[in-house]
Design an enzyme around this catalytic site. Structure first.
Site, mmCIF file in Angstrom:
data_model
loop_
_atom_site.group_PDB
_atom_site.id
_atom_site.type_symbol
_atom_site.label_atom_id
_atom_site.label_comp_id
_atom_site.label_asym_id
_atom_site.label_seq_id
_atom_site.Cartn_x
_atom_site.Cartn_y
_atom_site.Cartn_z
ATOM 1 N N ARG A 1 -116.175 19.931 27.275
ATOM 2 C CA ARG A 1 -114.883 19.234 27.512
ATOM 3 C C ARG A 1 -113.827 20.010 28.142
ATOM 4 N NH1 ARG A 1 -114.592 14.380 23.331
ATOM 5 N NH2 ARG A 1 -116.004 12.862 24.287
ATOM 6 N N GLU B 1 -111.162 19.782 22.454
ATOM 7 C CA GLU B 1 -111.605 20.801 22.988
ATOM 8 C C GLU B 1 -110.475 21.620 24.044
ATOM 9 O OE1 GLU B 1 -114.879 18.584 20.942
ATOM 10 O OE2 GLU B 1 -113.287 18.283 22.459
ATOM 11 N N LYS C 1 -115.263 6.188 4.115
ATOM 12 C CA LYS C 1 -116.433 6.681 4.709
ATOM 13 C C LYS C 1 -117.574 7.032 3.500
ATOM 14 C CE LYS C 1 -117.979 10.043 8.033
ATOM 15 N NZ LYS C 1 -117.588 11.249 8.847
#
Length: 641
Positions: A403, A375, A289
């Site tokens: 969610r 979640e 990243k």
């Protein structure tokens, strides 16, 4: 590096089809130019930098090998898709990213045929790609044609259960489907859990350069019959204690790991997969990243979400803050309370920085739990913590909490467990647009029996609501607050618990009462200043609670005014709906009271600045003033500017 880097090859690319005319060496050069253009663009717009830089070579390889938009490339999470947007006819608009009327920061079906599926949240790509693959095989009609379905999913996104549900189904169906695991060892926060450890073990036993050499050797094996080639390649890697056993058990042929920044590996493998794959394939690609931009590579979050920044130094050009953010206020108060009560703990789903819980974790690491992008698990885990005698704060963005809604109902509310829901990013959030706008939590939380629902009007109120939640043990309780800075009000030394279900009068007036829930209160007060010039002086109240309502306050406002207006940063079906239900039940509308409710419009509002979004939603001071005038029958056109 200037704002407009030299990009002779990229200048020749209008659509991905133009990549087909480039040699592999030219594709490597194109990748360098694409990275430079991405950095330059985001330095001017701000946005998600690190994720896109990590997939530059992969983006080039995918578009060079496959035939988008006939082939469906689905990015997960799609904040890594900036390079993809540049290559798919949107370079001329890339410096409008996340701005009003500009490009979305995520993939968006209505924006381009090269965006087959929108993805502002994680872990949806494999399900969507499998849907495309099945639709293709059953003769589905798609405007852009029906080709391969390719899901590019990050390792953080792969930690969510939905990804495994999809892989299990895909393995069972056996359809030709390509899943690319973009493994950069970090989603937004460092990845959490056993899955992350498993991926790490796939290549931790040998130096990366050895793996790279082995993968390059495997390339020469693959052009034979695909399955035999894949088997032999896998055996080469297994001699180094690397393999894809988990994925194979789910029914996928596993290839990897590969160096995701080396086109000499990516191009031959992808070409072979395109030519010979028959069933579901998982290609495991290692990336970094922030790759290629030192300030991002060196940042703790690898340049996840950047403000505009200086190209040379990477220094972000953030406006000086006049007040602390709501998120920071929440984190400070929770940390203070945690020092006083050892039972207080906190749960987040891969967002310790975004929710501010990294602050508490610095002092009480054993009581802060990052469950990864999960979640549903996070909510039920919080329920278990509460049942076990702790005081859990489940801190999630409003749209991410959606969610876990079944778990909020089944595991928390029905059992009346005292889980404290800290709902960040309430209301409209600006540049992230509709995917991250917290529009629905008032409605979906306040309709649950036994749930207490609060909204902070300012940062001082937020401190009191954190303290209220900590002290509340009778059942679940939720408090919502927006993204961004507070309004600069005077802050108390510490939060004090509020009386449950009790609002407050902010301003005494006559004729019309405005009942505000949340941070629109500051806009209400601005509207009242403008109205005073016309001799209209509304009463203003801060409801504080959507559940339970302050019945006494509301009925008093209804009885003493000719009009009552509610306002909230949420959809229809929320606070105003509860108020009107109370008024009808009590007969308060039977004698001429004019009632109006100001809510978010019945549409998804595109990204812009928060102020512009609230203006578009009709929830700013000017629209509040207009609502008062029209409700009272005053000509809006004649009002003073």
């Amino acid at each position: 590096m200037t704002h407009s880097p030299e990009t002779p090859l990229l200048d020749r690319v209008i659509t991905p089809a133009d990549l087909k005319r480039l040699s592999d060496a030219e594709l490597e050069q194109l990748a360098h130019e694409l990275r430079a253009e991405t950095i330059a663009a985001v330095s001017q717009t701000g946005g998600h930098l690190g994720a896109g830089l990590g997939v530059v070579e992969l983006t080039v390889a995918l578009h060079a090998v496959f035939d988008a938009p006939r082939d469906k490339i689905i990015w997960d999470v799609s904040h890594q898709a900036y390079p993809h947007k540049i290559l798919t006819g949107r370079r001329d608009r890339i410096r409008t990213l996340r701005m009003k009327d500009g490009l979305s920061g995520f993939t968006k079906r209505s924006e381009s045929p090269f965006d087959p599926f929108g993805a502002g949240h994680s872990s949806t790509s494999i399900s969507a790609a499998l849907g495309f693959a099945v639709a293709r095989d059953l003769g589905g009609v798609c405007d852009t044609g029906s080709g391969d379905a390719i899901a590019v999913i990050g390792d953080g996104a792969m930690s969510a259960g939905m990804a495994y549900e999809a892989m299990n189904n895909a393995g069972h169906l056996g359809k030709r489907l390509i899943v690319i695991l973009n493994d950069n060892e970090m989603s937004i926060a460092p990845p959490t859990g056993a899955m992350s450890s498993y991926l790490s073990r796939l290549y931790a036993e040998a130096p990366f350069q050895d793996l790279k050499a082995a993968a390059k050797g495997a390339v020469s094996l693959l052009p034979g019959p695909f399955r035999e080639g894949a088997k032999r390649a896998k055996e080469v890697l297994k001699t180094m204690t690397v393999g894809g056993t988990l994925f194979e058990e789910l029914g996928f042929d596993y290839i990897g790991p590969l160096d995701g920044h080396d086109l000499h590996q990516l191009l031959p493998i992808l070409r072979t997969v395109k030519a010979r794959a028959t069933g579901p394939i998982l290609l495991h690609v290692l990336t970094k990243k922030g790759k290629g931009y030192a300030p991002a590579e060196g940042a703790a979050d690898r340049g996840h979400a950047r403000a505009k920044f200086d190209l040379v130094t990477g220094e972000q050009k953030k406006s000086p803050s006049n007040a602390p953010s709501y998120t920071k206020i929440f984190a400070r108060e929770l940390t203070r309370l945690a020092a006083e009560d050892s039972r207080i703990c906190a749960v987040t789903a891969a967002m310790p920085d975004g929710t501010g819980l990294d602050l508490m974790a610095e002092r009480y690491s054993s009581r802060v739990f990052d469950v990864g992008i999960a979640e549903q698990h996070g909510v039920t885990f919080s329920a278990g913590l509460a049942a076990g005698g702790l005081k859990p704060f489940c801190a999630m963005y409003s749209t991410f909490l959606q969610r876990g809604y079944d778990q909020v109902v089944h595991d928390v509310a029905i059992q009346r467990l005292p889980v404290r829901f800290a709902i960040d990013r309430a209301g409209l959030v600006g540049a992230d647009g509709a995917t991250h706008a917290g529009a629905f939590d008032i409605a979906f939380m306040a309709n649950l029996p036994g749930m207490v629902v609060m909204a902070a009007a300012d940062e001082a109120e937020l401190m009191h609501m954190v303290a209220t939640a900590a002290a509340h043990d009778e059942g679940p309780i939720a408090f919502r607050y927006p993204r961004g800075e507070g309004s600069g009000v005077e802050m108390p030394e510490k939060g004090e618990p509020l009386e449950i279900g009790r609002g407050r009068i902010m301003r005494e007036g006559a004729r019309v009462a405005i009942l505000s829930f949340g941070t629109r209160l500051s806009e209400v007060m601005k509207a009242c200043e403008r109205l005073s010039a016309r001799g209209i002086s509304p009463t203003v109240a801060d409801a504080r609670f959507a559940k339970p309502l302050d019945r006494e306050l509301i009925l008093k406002l209804a009885a003493e005014h000719e009009a009552l207006i509610t306002i909230e940063e949420g959809s229809v079906g929320g606070f105003g709906s509860h108020v009107v239900q109370l008024l009808t039940d009590e007969g308060a509308l039977d004698h001429g009271l004019k009632f109006r409710s100001m809510v978010l419009p019945d549409t998804f509002i595109d990204h812009a600045s928060p102020d512009a979004m609230y203006e578009a939603a009709g929830l700013d001071a000017r629209h509040i003033e207009d609502k008062v005038l029209t409700t009272l029958g005053v000509d809006v056109l004649s009002r003073k500017a």
